[in-house]
Design an enzyme around this catalytic site. Structure first.
Site, PDB file in Angstrom:
ATOM      1  N   GLU A  35      16.478 -53.876  18.297  1.00 39.37           N
ATOM      2  CA  GLU A  35      16.925 -54.404  17.161  1.00 39.37           C
ATOM      3  C   GLU A  35      16.635 -55.904  16.724  1.00 39.37           C
ATOM      4  O   GLU A  35      16.335 -56.259  15.644  1.00 39.37           O
ATOM      5  CB  GLU A  35      18.616 -54.525  17.288  1.00 39.37           C
ATOM      6  CG  GLU A  35      19.007 -52.891  17.216  1.00 39.37           C
ATOM      7  CD  GLU A  35      20.622 -52.872  17.462  1.00 39.37           C
ATOM      8  OE1 GLU A  35      21.383 -53.849  16.879  1.00 39.37           O
ATOM      9  OE2 GLU A  35      21.184 -52.034  17.858  1.00 39.37           O
ATOM     10  N   ASP A 108      20.571 -51.005  20.507  1.00 40.04           N
ATOM     11  CA  ASP A 108      21.789 -51.467  21.258  1.00 40.04           C
ATOM     12  C   ASP A 108      22.163 -50.019  22.038  1.00 40.04           C
ATOM     13  O   ASP A 108      22.433 -49.312  21.272  1.00 40.04           O
ATOM     14  CB  ASP A 108      22.585 -52.287  20.608  1.00 40.04           C
ATOM     15  CG  ASP A 108      22.202 -53.729  20.606  1.00 40.04           C
ATOM     16  OD1 ASP A 108      20.825 -53.951  21.268  1.00 40.04           O
ATOM     17  OD2 ASP A 108      22.606 -54.710  20.119  1.00 40.04           O
ATOM     18  N   ASP A 110      24.994 -48.646  21.946  1.00 43.05           N
ATOM     19  CA  ASP A 110      26.325 -48.589  21.462  1.00 43.05           C
ATOM     20  C   ASP A 110      26.484 -47.554  20.183  1.00 43.05           C
ATOM     21  O   ASP A 110      25.356 -47.135  20.006  1.00 43.05           O
ATOM     22  CB  ASP A 110      27.216 -49.768  21.362  1.00 43.05           C
ATOM     23  CG  ASP A 110      26.540 -50.509  20.373  1.00 43.05           C
ATOM     24  OD1 ASP A 110      25.806 -50.003  19.660  1.00 43.05           O
ATOM     25  OD2 ASP A 110      26.978 -51.593  20.428  1.00 43.05           O
ATOM     26  N   GLU A 112      26.811 -47.960  17.331  1.00 45.41           N
ATOM     27  CA  GLU A 112      26.053 -48.673  16.096  1.00 45.41           C
ATOM     28  C   GLU A 112      24.477 -48.526  16.382  1.00 45.41           C
ATOM     29  O   GLU A 112      23.815 -47.936  15.683  1.00 45.41           O
ATOM     30  CB  GLU A 112      26.488 -50.014  16.039  1.00 45.41           C
ATOM     31  CG  GLU A 112      25.967 -50.678  14.543  1.00 45.41           C
ATOM     32  CD  GLU A 112      27.126 -49.922  13.535  1.00 45.41           C
ATOM     33  OE1 GLU A 112      26.726 -50.020  12.354  1.00 45.41           O
ATOM     34  OE2 GLU A 112      28.319 -49.601  13.962  1.00 45.41           O
ATOM     35  N   TYR A 324      24.915 -55.617  29.191  1.00 39.64           N
ATOM     36  CA  TYR A 324      25.278 -55.651  27.729  1.00 39.64           C
ATOM     37  C   TYR A 324      26.689 -55.961  27.780  1.00 39.64           C
ATOM     38  O   TYR A 324      27.474 -55.444  28.372  1.00 39.64           O
ATOM     39  CB  TYR A 324      25.138 -53.957  27.221  1.00 39.64           C
ATOM     40  CG  TYR A 324      25.253 -53.715  25.742  1.00 39.64           C
ATOM     41  CD1 TYR A 324      24.523 -54.580  25.011  1.00 39.64           C
ATOM     42  CD2 TYR A 324      26.079 -52.921  25.388  1.00 39.64           C
ATOM     43  CE1 TYR A 324      24.695 -54.347  23.671  1.00 39.64           C
ATOM     44  CE2 TYR A 324      26.300 -52.638  24.017  1.00 39.64           C
ATOM     45  CZ  TYR A 324      25.425 -53.480  23.264  1.00 39.64           C
ATOM     46  OH  TYR A 324      25.636 -53.366  21.870  1.00 39.64           O
ATOM     47  N   ARG A 326      29.007 -55.440  25.065  1.00 36.50           N
ATOM     48  CA  ARG A 326      30.142 -54.512  24.516  1.00 36.50           C
ATOM     49  C   ARG A 326      30.481 -53.383  25.272  1.00 36.50           C
ATOM     50  O   ARG A 326      29.660 -52.457  25.457  1.00 36.50           O
ATOM     51  CB  ARG A 326      29.560 -54.420  23.193  1.00 36.50           C
ATOM     52  CG  ARG A 326      29.345 -55.467  22.013  1.00 36.50           C
ATOM     53  CD  ARG A 326      29.164 -54.888  20.808  1.00 36.50           C
ATOM     54  NE  ARG A 326      28.827 -56.071  19.991  1.00 36.50           N
ATOM     55  CZ  ARG A 326      27.561 -56.653  19.644  1.00 36.50           C
ATOM     56  NH1 ARG A 326      26.608 -56.353  20.268  1.00 36.50           N
ATOM     57  NH2 ARG A 326      27.597 -57.519  18.832  1.00 36.50           N
ATOM     58  N   HIS A 369      29.004 -48.004  29.551  1.00 33.66           N
ATOM     59  CA  HIS A 369      28.499 -49.027  30.076  1.00 33.66           C
ATOM     60  C   HIS A 369      29.180 -49.758  31.276  1.00 33.66           C
ATOM     61  O   HIS A 369      30.355 -49.823  31.280  1.00 33.66           O
ATOM     62  CB  HIS A 369      28.122 -50.147  28.960  1.00 33.66           C
ATOM     63  CG  HIS A 369      27.425 -49.609  27.732  1.00 33.66           C
ATOM     64  ND1 HIS A 369      26.206 -48.906  27.608  1.00 33.66           N
ATOM     65  CD2 HIS A 369      28.143 -49.623  26.321  1.00 33.66           C
ATOM     66  CE1 HIS A 369      26.090 -48.422  26.349  1.00 33.66           C
ATOM     67  NE2 HIS A 369      27.276 -48.843  25.768  1.00 33.66           N
TER      68      HIS A 369
END
Length: 740
Positions: A35, A108, A110, A112, A324, A326, A369
């Site tokens: 990203e 990433d 997740d 999204e 990570y 999040r 995660h």
């Protein structure tokens, strides 16, 4: 040319083309798409020339901004488009994919990121024969990247559907409620599913703050002396009960009663307490700690954490310093546990427990995660000082300390309490010390709850001490505190509203829309925000509430686990919601005309009266002669207190940083300014206006702006009486309505 020669020429040409294709095939690289451009650069440096690492710069394909783009009659399928300004980038990625022998989508880790990978795969698969796989980099380190490359897999369709479901339901809510607000209230307003619930919480807390009436109470401290040592105690008991004194007169009577009494040490006791370390950070806990300890808002915390995750130049290498950022899990990889135990064994061997400490993962955690931790424990905050900015270092320090301390022994504290009796009064003093440092060995930034406090002289039961002076102190009970970034995130987390990745944006969106502001790090709803909240909560109580929003989050989790069908979830919600929107639109009167208030202020440009209007940034005065006259002014907040000045105090902003202050309309003839916002209440002593101030000791309180006036009060009596009357009247009206 003979026929034989022609055959030889064709044969040679064909062989040459075949050779070129073979060479081209040999030189093809693996394409990796992430990203962030910065992350792409770091990963490219790790992997070398065999890989072509590119960035999508977030979403390349998404819903358009200009329309709802949801096919309601077609199972609520979204109508995706190439994001404006990204067409050239997408073509470049398609070209890179065509020339690759393998495409790895490394957005990433997740929901999204999974959706970004899904869109990229659909856009690339028709342009390349190369296989397209998904990889996940939990850390941007050589080890983390290699671990991700070793596990190429298919895209998780269930996670994609969860992201799609969230996107669709948010579109349906936002694109139905926002136009309704435009028609009934004011153009340009907007409403969101999760943000509106957060606004509701903040407004409800503000209502509690407004309706709270402080009550006066008094406390008593006393100075005692033993030899050369002096110490201060507080009154803990009077006549065998916890003291509750409502006036200064009561305190003075007690002082008069006990001032000549013998003061004797009647009790000394020590209690030991075990303090356990906390697990490594989840996203919400990191945001709360950064707000409480560092003063960071949630958006700033996540921006800095993103920088630490994507990579920092450490010497000659770019290194991702944290995992990570999040996550809602406290799980730690076995390799990381082994590494941190080795570090503790080397640097703090006395604080290494026999086995690694494990923490229970919450039942609602997705556990996709690890917890947030440093990628290399050996990179201590002291080692990183020269490579990080001040804010990066401070956030990295609390992440590093939290992780390392989570695998250390318990700390122990000893609290010693002494009681001194004078007549029927018992005074108490306590001191807390660390008896075993444990995990505190690595923590430098202690919170106020963790700090050891107090100093106790050497005392023995039965000995007499001398009383020196008594200190009565007036207080006022404090009402509920307004939410801060830390406390609203804690509430969102506890009530399961939103996800770790959305907490920062929830607060940011409300501030950007000017529905709330920050004042002394507290979140305060604006007049506009309170009005929007009132309309939405009254019209859509089934949607704008915590329970409904938490249920939606639970269903989205079910979609991510492939247990709930996303379109069925949307269908169950949409029919009753749309029916209610249509009903409100048909039956609710427009409020646009009620928002404008005629005033007796005269426009200094055309002489017409000014009108008080509600704009995006609060109320302002506009000429009633608009559009012929465009004159606008700030709404006066108070009369200027300077003697002989007939000006009024209005809000202004500094030229540089745009910081708000309050000054006289007669500037430059009158240079009066205040950095505290005036309230429309005047001092009973000197008639200057009052302002609301805030400090940690007193909370919010009202104070006179006159530097020569000593009026300082947690509440103005007249305001309190008025508020009490209104509150009582409202309660009576409520009772009558319920009776009917």
């Amino acid at each position: 040319m003979s026929e034989e020669a022609e055959k030889e020429t064709k044969k040679a040409t064909k062989k040459k083309k075949t050779t070129k294709k073979a060479v081209a095939k040999k030189t093809k690289k693996t394409l990796i798409i992430v990203e962030s451009p910065h992350k792409a650069e770091n990963i490219g440096n790790y992997l070398g020339s065999k890989y072509n690492v590119k960035s999508s710069i977030g979403h390349v394909i998404d819903l358009p901004k200009s329309r709802m783009a949801i096919q309601i009659e077609n199972n609520f399928e979204p109508e995706y488009i190439t994001v404006r300004g990204k067409a050239k980038l997408l073509k470049e990625l398609q070209k890179d994919a065509k020339n690759a022998d393998l495409v790895l989508l490394a957005s990433d880790p997740d929901r999204e990121g999974e959706a970004i990978a899904w869109h990229l795969k659909n856009a690339l698969k028709e342009k390349t024969d190369a296989p397209i796989k998904r990889v996940i980099f939990q850390t941007i380190t050589p080890e983390g990247v290699n671990a991700g490359l070793a596990d190429p897999h298919e895209i998780n369709e269930a996670m994609v559907n969860a992201q799609k479901g969230r996107r669709v339901i948010d579109r349906l809510v936002g694109y139905n409620l926002s136009p309704l607000l435009w028609k009934k209230v004011k153009n340009g307003l907007s409403a969101g599913r999760v943000q509106s619930v957060a606004l509701k919480m903040i407004c409800e807390r503000e209502d509690e703050v407004d309706s709270f009436i402080p009550e006066e109470y008094w406390t008593l401290d006393a100075d005692f002396q033993k030899g050369k040592s002096s110490f201060t105690c507080h009154l803990a008991k009077y006549k065998g009960k916890t003291p509750e004194f409502k006036s200064e007169e009561e305190i003075k009577n007690i002082i008069e009663e006990i001032k000549n009494s013998e003061c004797k040490v009647t009790d000394i006791k020590s209690t030991e307490k075990t303090v356990r370390p906390k697990p490594a950070f989840t996203t919400s806990k990191m945001q709360q700690a950064a707000a409480n300890r560092l003063g960071f808002n949630a958006r700033k915390t996540m921006q800095i954490a993103q920088q630490l995750y994507q990579g920092i130049q450490v010497g000659k290498n770019n290194v991702g310093l944290i995992t990570y950022m999040r996550t809602d899990s406290v799980r730690i990889a076995d390799s990381a546990l082994e590494e941190v135990r080795q570090w503790i064994g080397k640097n703090n061997p006395d604080q290494l427990p026999p086995e690694a400490i494990t923490y229970a993962v919450g039942k609602d955690a997705q556990d996709a995660h690890e917890a947030i931790r440093p990628t290399y424990v050996a990179y201590t905050p002291d080692d990183m000082k020269e490579y990080l900015t001040r804010d990066q270092l401070r956030l990295y320090q609390i992440i590093w300390e939290r992780f390392v301390s989570s695998q250390m022994k318990n700390a122990k504290t000893v609290t010693t309490t002494a009681e001194i009796t004078a007549g029927e009064a018992v005074f108490r003093i306590s001191s807390t010390k660390l008896s075993e440092k444990g995990f505190y060995s690595v923590i430098k930034l202690l919170s106020s709850k963790e700090e050891v406090t107090g100093s106790l002289p050497s005392l023995k039961v039965g000995e007499v001490v001398e009383s020196k002076e008594f200190h009565p102190d007036q207080h006022f009970t404090q009402g509920p505190a307004r939410y801060t970034d830390a406390s609203i995130i804690e509430l969102l987390d506890d009530t399961k509203i939103g996800r770790p990745s959305t907490y920062a944006s929830i607060v940011s969106v409300l501030i950007d829309r000017y529905y709330i502001t920050r004042s002394n790090k507290q979140l305060v709803p604006t007049q506009l925000g309170r009005m929007i909240n009132k309309i939405l909560v009254e019209a859509f109580p089934e949607v704008i509430n915590e329970k409904f929003t938490a249920e939606i989050e639970a269903k989205l989790d079910g979609v991510a686990q492939d247990q709930v069908v996303w379109n069925d979830m949307i269908r169950d919600f949409y029919s009753p919601f749309k029916a209610r929107v249509d009903e409100v639109e048909a039956t609710t009167e427009s409020m646009k005309g009620f928002l404008d208030e005629q005033t007796d202020k005269v426009c200094d440009k055309c002489g017409k009266n000014m009108v008080k209007k509600l704009g995006r940034f609060g109320y302002f005065l506009a000429c009633s002669g608009f559009p012929e006259c465009h004159n606008t002014k700030s709404v006066p907040l108070a009369k200027c207190p300077r003697e002989g000045c007939n000006g009024e105090i209005v809000a202004r902003k500094t030229k540089g940083r745009g910081k708000e202050f309050y000054g006289c309309t007669n500037y430059p003839e009158c240079d009066f300014i205040s950095h505290f916002k005036p309230i429309d209440v005047y001092c009973p002593k000197c008639n200057w206006f009052l302002v609301e101030k805030y400090d940690k000791k007193n909370g919010s309180y009202k104070s006179c702006i006159n530097p020569d006036c000593d009026y300082l009060h947690s509440v103005d009596e007249a305001v309190a009486a008025e508020a009490a009357g209104e509150f009582a009247a409202a309660n009576e009206a409520d009772k009558k309505n319920k009776g009917q």
